[in-house]
Design a protein around this motif. Structure first.
Motif, short mmCIF file in Angstrom:
data_model
loop_
_atom_site.label_atom_id
_atom_site.label_comp_id
_atom_site.label_asym_id
_atom_site.label_seq_id
_atom_site.Cartn_x
_atom_site.Cartn_y
_atom_site.Cartn_z
N SER A 35 28.74 20.94 44.10
CA SER A 35 29.74 21.74 43.40
C SER A 35 29.73 23.13 44.03
CB SER A 35 29.38 21.82 41.92
OG SER A 35 28.17 22.55 41.76
N LYS A 36 30.72 23.93 43.67
CA LYS A 36 30.73 25.30 44.19
C LYS A 36 29.44 26.01 43.80
CE LYS A 36 35.68 26.29 44.36
NZ LYS A 36 36.71 27.25 43.98
N GLU A 37 29.02 25.87 42.55
CA GLU A 37 27.79 26.52 42.09
C GLU A 37 26.57 26.00 42.86
OE1 GLU A 37 24.94 26.61 38.16
OE2 GLU A 37 27.09 26.35 37.86
N VAL A 108 38.08 21.71 44.85
CA VAL A 108 37.30 20.47 44.85
C VAL A 108 37.94 19.51 45.86
CG1 VAL A 108 36.68 18.47 43.45
CG2 VAL A 108 36.49 20.77 42.50
N ARG A 131 32.48 19.42 45.74
CA ARG A 131 32.69 18.42 44.69
C ARG A 131 32.90 19.13 43.35
NH1 ARG A 131 33.65 16.12 48.73
NH2 ARG A 131 32.53 14.37 49.59
N ASP A 132 33.18 18.35 42.32
CA ASP A 132 33.44 18.96 41.01
C ASP A 132 32.13 19.41 40.35
OD1 ASP A 132 32.25 16.79 39.53
OD2 ASP A 132 34.13 15.70 39.61
N ASP A 133 32.28 20.10 39.23
CA ASP A 133 31.12 20.67 38.54
C ASP A 133 30.15 19.62 38.00
OD1 ASP A 133 32.04 23.20 39.06
OD2 ASP A 133 32.99 23.45 37.10
N LEU A 134 30.59 18.39 37.86
CA LEU A 134 29.73 17.32 37.34
C LEU A 134 28.95 16.60 38.44
CD1 LEU A 134 32.17 15.82 34.68
CD2 LEU A 134 30.32 17.49 34.34
N TYR A 135 29.13 17.01 39.67
CA TYR A 135 28.46 16.36 40.80
C TYR A 135 26.94 16.44 40.63
CZ TYR A 135 26.90 15.33 45.53
OH TYR A 135 26.25 14.78 46.61
#
Length: 145
Positions: A35-37, A108, A131-135
């Motif tokens: 994810s970006k984070e 994403v 990827r999305d935050d749930l990755y």
């Protein structure tokens, strides 16, 4: 085959790292997926490396992740090889800031290619896959399931 305890420890280490990585020698790429984070954690890890006393010495390095084969190190020139991502502390700091800046501008599903900006003559590229935050980076490691 690793024990359940080892697999759970490996999964935990991926999650603490925040991203999954692998090296594709055929494509000559280091691929970081998160994810970006999670990918920002890579940038922050490089910034911590730069700030650590003694890391200005040539060949100093740090390994990341459960298997430790992603390596960031200090070298005379910026380079991305099958061995490491390396450069002067100033260049590593610049790469970290580039990662943060580029992550702020992508969506994403996007990929960020960093060889041209960091080490254009290097044999390998550094590719960030967003990827999305749930990755969950642990789920990408088939060896620990």
């Amino acid at each position: 085959m690793p024990s359940t305890t080892i697999n759970e420890m490996t999964q935990r280490e991926w999650r603490e790292l925040g991203f999954f990585y692998d090296r594709d020698d055929d494509a000559k790429e280091w691929r970081l997926i998160g994810s970006k984070e999670g990918l920002q954690r890579f940038a922050h890890a490089m910034q911590k490396y730069v700030a650590k006393p003694g890391n200005d010495l040539i060949s100093e390095h740090e390994h990341f992740g459960p298997y430790g084969y992603l390596e960031v190190g200090t070298w005379t020139t910026s380079e991305i090889t099958d061995h490491w991502i390396a450069g002067s502390l100033g260049e590593i700091q610049r790469l970290a800031l580039t990662v943060i800046s580029r992550l702020n501008a992508v969506s994403v599903g996007d990929c960020i290619y960093l060889r041209a900006e960091f080490a254009p003559l290097s044999p390998y590229d550094l590719v960030l896959k967003v990827r999305d935050d749930l990755y969950d980076p642990a789920k990408a490691d088939s060896a620990c399931w």
